[in-house]
Design an enzyme around this catalytic site. Structure first.
Site, PDB file in Angstrom:
ATOM      1  N   LYS A   3      -6.961   9.724 -10.049  1.00  0.00           N
ATOM      2  CA  LYS A   3      -8.132   8.922 -10.426  1.00  0.00           C
ATOM      3  C   LYS A   3      -9.355   9.799 -10.721  1.00  0.00           C
ATOM      4  O   LYS A   3      -9.382  10.985 -10.358  1.00  0.00           O
ATOM      5  CB  LYS A   3      -8.435   7.917  -9.306  1.00  0.00           C
ATOM      6  N   TYR A  43      -5.045  -2.835 -14.794  1.00  0.00           N
ATOM      7  CA  TYR A  43      -5.173  -3.503 -13.498  1.00  0.00           C
ATOM      8  C   TYR A  43      -5.249  -5.025 -13.635  1.00  0.00           C
ATOM      9  O   TYR A  43      -5.771  -5.690 -12.742  1.00  0.00           O
ATOM     10  CB  TYR A  43      -6.409  -2.984 -12.760  1.00  0.00           C
ATOM     11  N   PHE A  51     -12.732  -7.232  -6.092  1.00  0.00           N
ATOM     12  CA  PHE A  51     -13.029  -5.826  -6.386  1.00  0.00           C
ATOM     13  C   PHE A  51     -12.702  -5.422  -7.821  1.00  0.00           C
ATOM     14  O   PHE A  51     -12.892  -4.265  -8.208  1.00  0.00           O
ATOM     15  CB  PHE A  51     -12.300  -4.904  -5.396  1.00  0.00           C
ATOM     16  N   ARG A  79       4.545   6.496  -1.825  1.00  0.00           N
ATOM     17  CA  ARG A  79       3.543   5.798  -1.000  1.00  0.00           C
ATOM     18  C   ARG A  79       3.334   6.539   0.316  1.00  0.00           C
ATOM     19  O   ARG A  79       2.215   6.600   0.833  1.00  0.00           O
ATOM     20  CB  ARG A  79       3.947   4.348  -0.783  1.00  0.00           C
ATOM     21  N   THR A  85      -3.975   2.743   1.110  1.00  0.00           N
ATOM     22  CA  THR A  85      -4.972   2.481   0.050  1.00  0.00           C
ATOM     23  C   THR A  85      -6.377   2.841   0.507  1.00  0.00           C
ATOM     24  O   THR A  85      -7.150   3.434  -0.236  1.00  0.00           O
ATOM     25  CB  THR A  85      -4.918   0.989  -0.355  1.00  0.00           C
ATOM     26  N   ARG A  96      -4.412  10.903   0.038  1.00  0.00           N
ATOM     27  CA  ARG A  96      -5.677  10.158   0.188  1.00  0.00           C
ATOM     28  C   ARG A  96      -6.456  10.632   1.409  1.00  0.00           C
ATOM     29  O   ARG A  96      -7.697  10.672   1.391  1.00  0.00           O
ATOM     30  CB  ARG A  96      -5.402   8.652   0.235  1.00  0.00           C
ATOM     31  N   ASN A 106     -10.149   6.427  -4.394  1.00  0.00           N
ATOM     32  CA  ASN A 106      -9.087   6.792  -3.439  1.00  0.00           C
ATOM     33  C   ASN A 106      -8.073   7.771  -4.042  1.00  0.00           C
ATOM     34  O   ASN A 106      -6.915   7.791  -3.641  1.00  0.00           O
ATOM     35  CB  ASN A 106      -8.429   5.548  -2.830  1.00  0.00           C
ATOM     36  N   HIS A 109      -3.280   6.664  -7.699  1.00  0.00           N
ATOM     37  CA  HIS A 109      -2.586   5.374  -7.759  1.00  0.00           C
ATOM     38  C   HIS A 109      -1.094   5.629  -7.852  1.00  0.00           C
ATOM     39  O   HIS A 109      -0.668   6.537  -8.566  1.00  0.00           O
ATOM     40  CB  HIS A 109      -3.038   4.587  -8.998  1.00  0.00           C
ATOM     41  N   GLU A 120       3.951   0.573 -16.157  1.00  0.00           N
ATOM     42  CA  GLU A 120       2.828   1.519 -16.127  1.00  0.00           C
ATOM     43  C   GLU A 120       3.175   2.803 -16.895  1.00  0.00           C
ATOM     44  O   GLU A 120       2.310   3.388 -17.556  1.00  0.00           O
ATOM     45  CB  GLU A 120       2.416   1.783 -14.675  1.00  0.00           C
TER      46      GLU A 120
HETATM   47  P1  CMP Z   1      -4.605   1.255  -6.473  1.00  0.00           P
HETATM   48  O1  CMP Z   1      -3.361   1.713  -5.813  1.00  0.00           O
HETATM   49  O2  CMP Z   1      -5.036   1.984  -7.683  1.00  0.00           O
HETATM   50  O3  CMP Z   1      -4.467  -0.303  -6.825  1.00  0.00           O
HETATM   51  C1  CMP Z   1      -5.589  -1.161  -6.931  1.00  0.00           C
HETATM   52  C2  CMP Z   1      -6.859  -0.508  -6.473  1.00  0.00           C
HETATM   53  O4  CMP Z   1      -7.911  -1.395  -6.164  1.00  0.00           O
HETATM   54  C3  CMP Z   1      -6.587   0.223  -5.181  1.00  0.00           C
HETATM   55  O5  CMP Z   1      -5.789   1.372  -5.412  1.00  0.00           O
HETATM   56  C4  CMP Z   1      -8.021   0.513  -4.719  1.00  0.00           C
HETATM   57  O6  CMP Z   1      -8.562   1.695  -5.274  1.00  0.00           O
HETATM   58  C5  CMP Z   1      -8.812  -0.680  -5.302  1.00  0.00           C
HETATM   59  N1  CMP Z   1      -9.332  -1.577  -4.265  1.00  0.00           N
HETATM   60  C6  CMP Z   1     -10.626  -1.799  -4.004  1.00  0.00           C
HETATM   61  N2  CMP Z   1     -10.760  -2.679  -3.003  1.00  0.00           N
HETATM   62  C7  CMP Z   1      -9.517  -3.029  -2.612  1.00  0.00           C
HETATM   63  C8  CMP Z   1      -9.006  -3.889  -1.604  1.00  0.00           C
HETATM   64  N3  CMP Z   1      -9.808  -4.607  -0.787  1.00  0.00           N
HETATM   65  N4  CMP Z   1      -7.655  -3.995  -1.465  1.00  0.00           N
HETATM   66  C9  CMP Z   1      -6.820  -3.302  -2.285  1.00  0.00           C
HETATM   67  N5  CMP Z   1      -7.264  -2.462  -3.263  1.00  0.00           N
HETATM   68  C10 CMP Z   1      -8.599  -2.312  -3.413  1.00  0.00           C
END
Ligand code: CMP
Length: 131
Positions: A3, A43, A51, A79, A85, A96, A106, A109, A120
């Site tokens: 990211k 997304y 969010f 993962r 996350t 992370r 974070n 992804h 994707e």
């Molecule tokens: P990612 O794995 O890229 O998938 C969706 C992204 O939304 C997640 O990582 C986070 O960076 C972002 N995000 C922000 N707030 C939230 C939340 N409350 N729960 C899950 N993802 C979130």
């Protein structure tokens, strides 16, 4: 996808090294950026989440690195490698935990299923860009 925060903070090389040492084969790799429209499309599954707008704004704020990775049990193992996350909940030694600052910024992804990995991967790469 690495990211914008991790790219801007100079962690691209270290993250790719962690991924390779974790046993993943790089099938495709690209340094690029997402317009807000493309980030919104990537997304789209989160479009109704509170969010979403912040996420789209952040993901289009600077360059990213996209990759297709291959490994047995890749989804689960990736993962584990990247951690939770929310980086404050990510286990020590995970990507992370080491490189991320917040739940939006974070660092990385990972696809959450084989089906989404196909979608994707197709989002970023043509057949000629995979090895
Ligand atoms: P990612 O794995 O890229 O998938 C969706 C992204 O939304 C997640 O990582 C986070 O960076 C972002 N995000 C922000 N707030 C939230 C939340 N409350 N729960 C899950 N993802 C979130």
């Amino acid at each position: 996808m690495i990211k914008p925060d991790a790219v801007a903070n100079g962690h691209t090389g270290a993250i790719l090294d962690d991924i390779i040492k974790g046993g993943f084969k790089i099938v495709a790799l690209k340094y690029t950026s997402l317009s807000s429209a493309k980030a919104g499309e990537f997304y789209a599954v989160h479009a109704e989440r509170p969010f979403y707008n912040d996420l789209v704004g952040f993901m289009s704020s600077g360059p990213i690195v996209a990759a297709i990775l291959e490994k047995d049990n890749a989804i689960e193992d990736f993962r584990t490698l990247i951690g939770a996350t929310d980086p404050s909940k990510a286990d020590a030694g995970t990507i992370r935990n080491k490189y991320a600052k917040s739940i939006d910024a974070n660092a990385i992804h990972g696809s959450d299923s084989d089906e989404n990995a196909q979608i994707e991967g197709n989002f970023f790469f043509s057949a000629f860009e995979r090895f």
